[in-house]
Design a protein around this motif. Structure first.
Motif, mmCIF file in Angstrom:
data_model
loop_
_atom_site.group_PDB
_atom_site.id
_atom_site.type_symbol
_atom_site.label_atom_id
_atom_site.label_comp_id
_atom_site.label_asym_id
_atom_site.label_seq_id
_atom_site.Cartn_x
_atom_site.Cartn_y
_atom_site.Cartn_z
ATOM 1 N N TRP A 179 0.499 -1.013 0.127
ATOM 2 C CA TRP A 179 0.397 0.429 -0.076
ATOM 3 C C TRP A 179 0.956 1.347 0.363
ATOM 4 C CZ3 TRP A 179 1.555 2.657 4.322
ATOM 5 C CH2 TRP A 179 2.431 1.552 5.299
ATOM 6 N N ALA A 180 2.056 1.007 0.415
ATOM 7 C CA ALA A 180 2.426 2.766 0.649
ATOM 8 C C ALA A 180 3.169 3.021 -0.649
ATOM 9 C CB ALA A 180 4.123 2.317 1.278
ATOM 10 N N ASP A 181 3.667 2.189 -2.068
ATOM 11 C CA ASP A 181 3.850 3.081 -3.055
ATOM 12 C C ASP A 181 2.081 4.130 -3.916
ATOM 13 O OD1 ASP A 181 5.350 2.689 -5.842
ATOM 14 O OD2 ASP A 181 3.283 2.953 -6.248
ATOM 15 N N PRO A 182 1.392 3.083 -3.974
ATOM 16 C CA PRO A 182 -0.103 4.517 -4.588
ATOM 17 C C PRO A 182 -0.393 5.210 -3.277
ATOM 18 C CG PRO A 182 -0.765 2.099 -3.578
ATOM 19 C CD PRO A 182 0.556 1.590 -3.266
ATOM 20 N N LEU A 183 0.111 4.821 -2.171
ATOM 21 C CA LEU A 183 -0.738 5.906 -1.189
ATOM 22 C C LEU A 183 0.492 7.578 -1.030
ATOM 23 C CD1 LEU A 183 -2.505 7.048 0.478
ATOM 24 C CD2 LEU A 183 -0.684 6.102 2.556
ATOM 25 N N ALA A 184 1.491 7.145 -1.301
ATOM 26 C CA ALA A 184 2.707 8.051 -2.127
ATOM 27 C C ALA A 184 2.158 8.554 -3.452
ATOM 28 C CB ALA A 184 4.091 7.661 -1.864
ATOM 29 N N ALA A 185 2.241 8.018 -4.611
ATOM 30 C CA ALA A 185 2.120 8.470 -5.708
ATOM 31 C C ALA A 185 0.597 9.236 -5.660
ATOM 32 C CB ALA A 185 1.463 7.402 -6.905
ATOM 33 N N LEU A 186 -0.215 9.312 -5.126
ATOM 34 C CA LEU A 186 -1.522 9.705 -5.061
ATOM 35 C C LEU A 186 -0.922 11.550 -4.138
ATOM 36 C CD1 LEU A 186 -4.396 7.829 -3.439
ATOM 37 C CD2 LEU A 186 -3.573 8.860 -5.528
ATOM 38 N N VAL A 187 0.187 12.021 -3.295
ATOM 39 C CA VAL A 187 0.163 13.113 -2.937
ATOM 40 C C VAL A 187 0.949 14.282 -4.108
ATOM 41 C CG1 VAL A 187 2.479 14.160 -1.583
ATOM 42 C CG2 VAL A 187 0.823 12.068 -0.648
ATOM 43 N N LEU A 188 1.444 13.407 -4.961
ATOM 44 C CA LEU A 188 1.870 13.911 -6.575
ATOM 45 C C LEU A 188 0.928 14.912 -7.639
ATOM 46 C CD1 LEU A 188 4.527 11.729 -7.779
ATOM 47 C CD2 LEU A 188 4.623 13.562 -5.652
ATOM 48 N N VAL A 189 -0.765 13.447 -7.003
ATOM 49 C CA VAL A 189 -1.367 14.738 -7.986
ATOM 50 C C VAL A 189 -2.235 15.890 -8.185
ATOM 51 C CG1 VAL A 189 -3.612 14.464 -9.529
ATOM 52 C CG2 VAL A 189 -2.668 11.942 -8.459
ATOM 53 N N PRO A 190 -2.366 16.360 -6.710
ATOM 54 C CA PRO A 190 -2.180 17.646 -7.588
ATOM 55 C C PRO A 190 -1.539 18.689 -7.737
ATOM 56 C CG PRO A 190 -2.774 17.410 -4.821
ATOM 57 C CD PRO A 190 -2.017 16.129 -5.935
ATOM 58 N N LEU A 191 -0.292 18.646 -7.517
ATOM 59 C CA LEU A 191 1.072 19.727 -8.351
ATOM 60 C C LEU A 191 1.303 19.209 -9.675
ATOM 61 C CD1 LEU A 191 2.983 20.930 -8.123
ATOM 62 C CD2 LEU A 191 4.823 18.945 -7.978
ATOM 63 N N ILE A 192 0.547 18.113 -10.074
ATOM 64 C CA ILE A 192 1.139 18.136 -11.851
ATOM 65 C C ILE A 192 -0.440 18.041 -11.981
ATOM 66 C CG2 ILE A 192 0.797 15.606 -13.451
ATOM 67 C CD1 ILE A 192 2.318 13.427 -10.987
ATOM 68 N N LEU A 193 -1.280 18.327 -11.943
ATOM 69 C CA LEU A 193 -2.599 18.803 -12.221
ATOM 70 C C LEU A 193 -2.354 20.127 -12.653
ATOM 71 C CD1 LEU A 193 -5.868 16.292 -10.138
ATOM 72 C CD2 LEU A 193 -5.155 16.747 -12.810
ATOM 73 N N ARG A 194 -2.287 20.560 -11.632
ATOM 74 C CA ARG A 194 -1.739 22.133 -11.250
ATOM 75 C C ARG A 194 -1.465 23.099 -12.608
ATOM 76 N NH1 ARG A 194 1.560 26.002 -9.297
ATOM 77 N NH2 ARG A 194 2.472 24.470 -8.477
ATOM 78 N N GLU A 195 0.332 21.861 -12.926
ATOM 79 C CA GLU A 195 0.978 22.749 -13.020
ATOM 80 C C GLU A 195 0.768 22.063 -15.283
ATOM 81 O OE1 GLU A 195 3.227 24.287 -13.547
ATOM 82 O OE2 GLU A 195 3.353 24.411 -10.733
ATOM 83 N N GLY A 196 -0.356 21.673 -14.685
ATOM 84 C CA GLY A 196 -0.986 20.915 -16.454
ATOM 85 C C GLY A 196 -1.876 21.843 -17.025
ATOM 86 N N TRP A 197 -2.513 21.991 -15.911
ATOM 87 C CA TRP A 197 -3.782 22.957 -16.440
ATOM 88 C C TRP A 197 -3.095 24.145 -16.404
ATOM 89 C CZ3 TRP A 197 -8.073 23.325 -18.404
ATOM 90 C CH2 TRP A 197 -8.822 24.463 -17.816
ATOM 91 N N GLU A 198 -2.144 24.592 -15.743
ATOM 92 C CA GLU A 198 -1.768 26.421 -16.634
ATOM 93 C C GLU A 198 -0.854 26.037 -17.244
ATOM 94 O OE1 GLU A 198 0.642 27.128 -13.193
ATOM 95 O OE2 GLU A 198 -0.213 27.998 -11.786
ATOM 96 N N SER A 199 -0.671 24.834 -18.183
ATOM 97 C CA SER A 199 0.244 24.834 -18.963
ATOM 98 C C SER A 199 -0.578 24.317 -20.593
ATOM 99 C CB SER A 199 1.193 23.625 -19.950
ATOM 100 O OG SER A 199 1.788 23.603 -20.768
ATOM 101 N N TRP A 200 -1.939 24.029 -19.897
ATOM 102 C CA TRP A 200 -2.860 23.971 -21.290
ATOM 103 C C TRP A 200 -3.310 25.435 -21.164
ATOM 104 C CZ3 TRP A 200 -5.056 19.986 -24.325
ATOM 105 C CH2 TRP A 200 -6.188 20.756 -25.183
ATOM 106 N N ARG A 201 -3.919 25.984 -20.211
ATOM 107 C CA ARG A 201 -3.911 27.740 -20.378
ATOM 108 C C ARG A 201 -3.462 28.163 -21.453
ATOM 109 N NH1 ARG A 201 -6.457 29.037 -14.962
ATOM 110 N NH2 ARG A 201 -6.519 31.742 -16.173
ATOM 111 N N GLY A 202 -1.797 28.094 -21.394
ATOM 112 C CA GLY A 202 -1.044 28.912 -21.571
ATOM 113 C C GLY A 202 -0.601 30.015 -20.765
ATOM 114 N N GLU A 203 -0.355 30.156 -19.274
ATOM 115 C CA GLU A 203 0.137 30.287 -18.596
ATOM 116 C C GLU A 203 1.598 30.857 -18.314
ATOM 117 O OE1 GLU A 203 -4.025 30.247 -15.498
ATOM 118 O OE2 GLU A 203 -1.735 30.438 -14.772
#
Length: 212
Positions: A184-208
């Motif tokens: 269970w340790a690996d998937p739990l740690a991976a979930l912590v990364l999701v908000p950062l990746i989503l924020r950067e992806g959204w900003e790049s998609w919008r061209g900010e």
């Protein structure tokens, strides 16, 4: 500084960025092949997913490298900006896809779907090497992106940094599976990364652009 010196300075940074993308693509091709093969052999969804992430980053590296190469070959300012927007959107979409992929795979692991993975020394070796290489590569690309004012390269740099964290969580998961049998340790740690990746992806998609 004269306009000629400024142009030559920018070209030097562009060449550096292009070289960094060549290194990124070359490493991720090898990493993706090895990780997916090792993951399939071990029945490890996490390791297989890590390999799939390598292919996502390879695609992003090719797109961003193409954009940098276009400007090096003398694409006009307007043309370079058009390619920048296109490359930025592709890189942003890949970041969002990466976040979705991580979320799905992490939840599946936490819910106990799939057979427990067997040990994989090959997986441990490849993720350990990636953990040693990717942080330096990611921060070098991020610094270059700031110098160029490139949101596409910035998003790609964050993909590389995310890959480093994925290397860490995958490596920890493989080691805990090998040493303690914890799944269970690996998937739990991976979930912590999701908000950062989503924020950067959204900003790049919008061209900010980066506000720094």
């Amino acid at each position: 500084m004269s306009s000629g010196e400024t142009l030559e300075s920018r070209r030097a940074v562009l060449r550096r960025g292009f070289r960094l993308e060549i290194i990124t693509v070359a490493w991720n091709v090898v990493e993706g092949i090895v990780a997916v093969a090792a993951g399939v052999l071990a029945g490890s969804i996490a390791l297989t997913g890590f390999g799939v992430d390598s292919w996502i980053e390879t695609t992003s590296g090719v797109v961003v490298g193409w954009r940098l190469r276009r400007e090096l070959r003398g694409t006009t300012s307007a043309g370079a900006e058009a390619h920048e927007r296109r490359a930025s959107r592709v890189a942003g979409a890949l970041l969002i896809a990466l976040a979705v992929f991580i979320s799905i795979e992490a939840v599946r692991h936490l819910l106990g779907f799939g057979e427990p993975a067997s040990e994989s020394m090959l997986g441990i070796v490849v993720t350990a090497i990636s953990l040693a290489v990717m942080p330096f590569l990611g921060w070098a690309k991020l610094r270059t992106a700031v110098e160029l004012g490139s949101s596409a390269l910035r998003a790609d740099a964050y993909e590389t940094i995310a890959c480093a964290w994925l290397s860490l969580t995958t490596l920890v998961g493989l080691l805990l599976n090998r040493l303690l049998g914890w799944h269970w340790a690996d998937p739990l740690a991976a979930l912590v990364l999701v908000p950062l990746i989503l924020r950067e992806g959204w900003e790049s998609w919008r061209g900010e652009e980066d506000d720094d």
